[in-house]
Design a protein around this motif. Structure first.
Motif, mmCIF file in Angstrom:
data_model
loop_
_atom_site.group_PDB
_atom_site.id
_atom_site.type_symbol
_atom_site.label_atom_id
_atom_site.label_comp_id
_atom_site.label_asym_id
_atom_site.label_seq_id
_atom_site.Cartn_x
_atom_site.Cartn_y
_atom_site.Cartn_z
ATOM 1 N N SER A 132 115.801 45.424 22.577
ATOM 2 C CA SER A 132 115.293 46.396 22.051
ATOM 3 C C SER A 132 115.740 46.109 20.241
ATOM 4 O O SER A 132 115.388 46.859 19.495
ATOM 5 C CB SER A 132 115.896 47.711 22.345
ATOM 6 N N MET A 172 115.774 56.300 21.772
ATOM 7 C CA MET A 172 116.647 55.946 20.646
ATOM 8 C C MET A 172 116.124 54.985 19.662
ATOM 9 O O MET A 172 115.698 53.955 20.470
ATOM 10 C CB MET A 172 118.029 55.627 21.689
ATOM 11 N N ASN A 178 113.168 41.503 26.564
ATOM 12 C CA ASN A 178 112.914 42.925 26.479
ATOM 13 C C ASN A 178 114.030 43.391 25.534
ATOM 14 O O ASN A 178 114.204 44.683 25.756
ATOM 15 C CB ASN A 178 112.833 43.540 27.832
ATOM 16 N N LYS A 189 111.825 54.225 28.259
ATOM 17 C CA LYS A 189 113.394 54.289 28.408
ATOM 18 C C LYS A 189 113.817 55.721 27.733
ATOM 19 O O LYS A 189 113.412 56.192 26.906
ATOM 20 C CB LYS A 189 113.809 53.093 27.484
ATOM 21 N N ILE A 190 114.835 56.231 28.712
ATOM 22 C CA ILE A 190 115.192 57.761 28.382
ATOM 23 C C ILE A 190 116.778 57.405 28.098
ATOM 24 O O ILE A 190 117.545 56.905 28.800
ATOM 25 C CB ILE A 190 115.047 58.605 29.532
ATOM 26 N N PRO A 191 117.175 57.827 26.884
ATOM 27 C CA PRO A 191 116.598 58.538 25.938
ATOM 28 C C PRO A 191 115.728 57.814 24.950
ATOM 29 O O PRO A 191 115.935 56.522 25.010
ATOM 30 C CB PRO A 191 117.843 59.106 25.028
ATOM 31 N N SER A 246 118.425 41.889 29.760
ATOM 32 C CA SER A 246 117.282 43.155 29.274
ATOM 33 C C SER A 246 116.364 43.411 30.556
ATOM 34 O O SER A 246 115.826 44.680 30.507
ATOM 35 C CB SER A 246 116.764 42.914 28.238
ATOM 36 N N GLY A 266 124.908 53.927 26.719
ATOM 37 C CA GLY A 266 123.503 54.120 26.012
ATOM 38 C C GLY A 266 122.957 52.863 25.487
ATOM 39 O O GLY A 266 121.771 52.847 25.304
ATOM 40 N N ASP A 267 123.534 51.878 25.287
ATOM 41 C CA ASP A 267 123.163 50.641 24.855
ATOM 42 C C ASP A 267 124.051 49.507 25.262
ATOM 43 O O ASP A 267 125.435 49.848 25.692
ATOM 44 C CB ASP A 267 123.547 50.565 23.092
ATOM 45 N N VAL A 269 118.317 46.089 33.206
ATOM 46 C CA VAL A 269 118.636 47.429 32.926
ATOM 47 C C VAL A 269 117.677 48.060 32.312
ATOM 48 O O VAL A 269 116.841 47.367 31.524
ATOM 49 C CB VAL A 269 120.179 47.405 32.033
ATOM 50 N N ASN A 270 117.543 49.404 32.395
ATOM 51 C CA ASN A 270 116.713 50.295 31.504
ATOM 52 C C ASN A 270 117.207 50.973 30.254
ATOM 53 O O ASN A 270 116.617 51.921 29.964
ATOM 54 C CB ASN A 270 116.058 51.263 32.681
ATOM 55 N N ILE A 271 118.230 50.370 29.824
ATOM 56 C CA ILE A 271 118.692 50.983 28.376
ATOM 57 C C ILE A 271 118.582 49.762 27.632
ATOM 58 O O ILE A 271 118.565 48.699 27.640
ATOM 59 C CB ILE A 271 120.184 51.339 28.739
ATOM 60 N N PRO A 272 118.551 50.308 26.084
ATOM 61 C CA PRO A 272 118.261 49.103 25.272
ATOM 62 C C PRO A 272 119.268 48.139 25.389
ATOM 63 O O PRO A 272 120.708 48.259 25.346
ATOM 64 C CB PRO A 272 118.533 49.959 23.967
#
Lengths: 270, 201
Positions: free
Chosen positions: A239, B116, A237, B112-114, A210, A185-186, A213-216
């Protein structure tokens, strides 16, 4: 609009009763910073968005001590809490969640057994699984590597494990992409070249991961002042940004960092 | 006392600690008989897991939950605990409780999903739950789906993440928030305090 996150990191030495927060320099020398839950409460007052507790001793015997640290913290601190260091299996993750953690971060165990990412994501949700990557620059072109241009020449980034003591031969950018596919998820991305130097984040590393990938991505390693955080959040990018010693030793408050970010046009929770 | 429904899916310590912190008397109830025996003044459906898993684990509580809601007992749904109050979700074939009319749908493409992190509220109605909360206050969100109520009037506050979505819905004694108040520091505690005070009245 979603705010960029500022995350103080508490490196915990759990070899003493109740644990204590310490700070290493380039993964080696250690300075003592304070009691984990007291620092956590102080960062809550200052407006931190999230906290990460890393067990730098990362041994099985210390897991219960970390659980106590999180239990104690979660009595008075109401923000997302991540626990990392020594999470080797689902049972370790469950101990952390039961003590009040919202996420666990995995590094060594995931490199050795990538399915651990899938398992944590399946049992506790994607948002609960943070993949930590410790990456080091390797200059010179190599086939099959994700090459990145930097002011110091072309390089790729190698993942390290066992707290920076050993190298894997694994490409950090490729590993980040795989981790996203597996359900992380991160990504907590630490530059080993910058960690503890206070020379600023590795912008090229942070940008490369960053953008891939499309996750934080949480940028980590090298923060010496608020302008460094402004630079990495404005020019990549990422987060979120993680810092330890600038907060622990009272050099800057989280509020001062956020004020600098706000003036620089970065959207933050004030 | 405030019953927190434990449907077996993770960390309830935070919501328990947060309600205790603001003067509530939370008790975690793990089965429907316990909920029956608990004589609850209020019920919290916490937010962990996916829609299908949550509904499967919540179904044994449903008769008692409906009785409590019908009798005017305040209910607070958090995150997935908000979504299950609606009729259906794109996340699962399982039916929701249908206490609120509308659907739960996936966040739009291009974000961006989820979602957060901390996002801002835009307040639509100054309800008791939102006393002391202002436009632009930040709350901590973690979700991939969002609620679309049929009756827009139940939306007390919205947040913007690719789309302007319901962040707080309220209808009579039913209250629900998409974010996690127990993870939203002082402002989150304020909302929980408002809920606790509603219970005491």
């Amino acid at each position: 609009m979603l705010a960029k996150r500022i995350i103080p990191c508490l490196d915990c030495d759990l070899g003493v009763p109740h644990g204590r927060v310490v700070k290493g320099v380039q993964f080696k020398q250690i300075r003592y910073a304070g009691i984990p839950w007291e620092l956590a409460e102080e960062y809550d007052r200052q407006g931190a968005d999230e906290l990460i507790f890393l067990d730098i001793t990362a041994s099985h015997e210390r897991r219960e001590t970390m659980a106590k640290v999180i239990e104690k913290t979660s009595e008075n601190v109401f923000m997302p809490l991540t626990v990392g260091g020594g999470i080797r299996a689902i049972a370790d993750a469950r101990t952390a969640f039961n003590s009040g953690a919202d996420k666990v971060s995995v590094n060594t165990a995931a490199l050795k057994n990538p399915d651990l990412i899938n398992d944590i994501a399946k049992y506790f949700g994607n948002q609960a699984c943070v993949l930590a990557i410790d990456a080091k620059r390797r200059y010179g072109r190599e086939p099959g590597r994700e090459m990145v241009d930097t002011p110091d020449g072309e390089c790729w980034f190698e993942c390290s494990f066992y707290g920076g003591r050993e190298f894997t031969g694994i490409d950090a950018i490729q590993w980040a992409i795989e981790a996203e596919e597996r359900g992380a998820g991160d990504i907590m991305l630490t530059s080993m070249d910058r960690d503890g130097t206070k020379d600023g984040f590795d912008i090229e590393l942070t940008k490369a991961v960053s953008d891939s990938v499309n996750i934080p991505v949480i940028a980590s390693g090298g923060c010496g002042n608020p302008e460094h955080i402004l630079e990495v959040l404005r020019d990549t990018n990422a987060s979120a940004a993680l810092a330890a010693s600038i907060f622990h030793f009272g050099e800057y408050t989280v509020g001062e960092v956020k004020e600098c970010l706000r003036k620089g046009g970065v959207h933050v929770r004030m | 006392m405030i019953a927190i429904i434990d449907y077996g899916m993770g960390n309830l310590r935070s919501i328990h600690n947060a309600l205790a912190k603001v003067g509530g008397n939370p008790v975690i109830v793990s089965d429907s008989n316990a909920l029956l025996d608990a004589d609850a003044d209020a019920v919290v459906i916490p937010g962990v897991g996916s829609f299908g898993d949550a509904m499967r684990n919540l179904t044994p509580f449903s008769d008692r939950l409906f009785d409590l809601v019908d009798s005017g007992t305040p209910l607070l749904g958090i995150c997935i605990g908000m979504q299950v109050l609606f009729e259906r979700s794109e996340e699962s074939d399982a039916a929701g409780f249908g206490l609120l009319e509308g659907d739960v749908i996936r966040l739009p493409d291009g974000v961006k999903i989820p979602q957060m992190g901390w996002n801002e509220l835009t307040i639509r109605s100054d309800t008791d739950l939102l006393a002391g909360i202002n436009d632009g206050d930040f709350f901590y969100f973690v979700h991939s789906y969002y609620c679309v109520p049929e009756d827009e009037r139940v939306i007390a506050a919205t947040t913007d993440y690719g789309v302007d979505m319901a962040a707080v819905v309220e209808k009579d004694n039913i209250h629900a928030v998409q974010f996690h108040p127990e993870k939203s520091s002082k402002k989150g505690l304020k909302i929980l305090k408002n809920f606790v005070e509603m219970v005491k009245c």
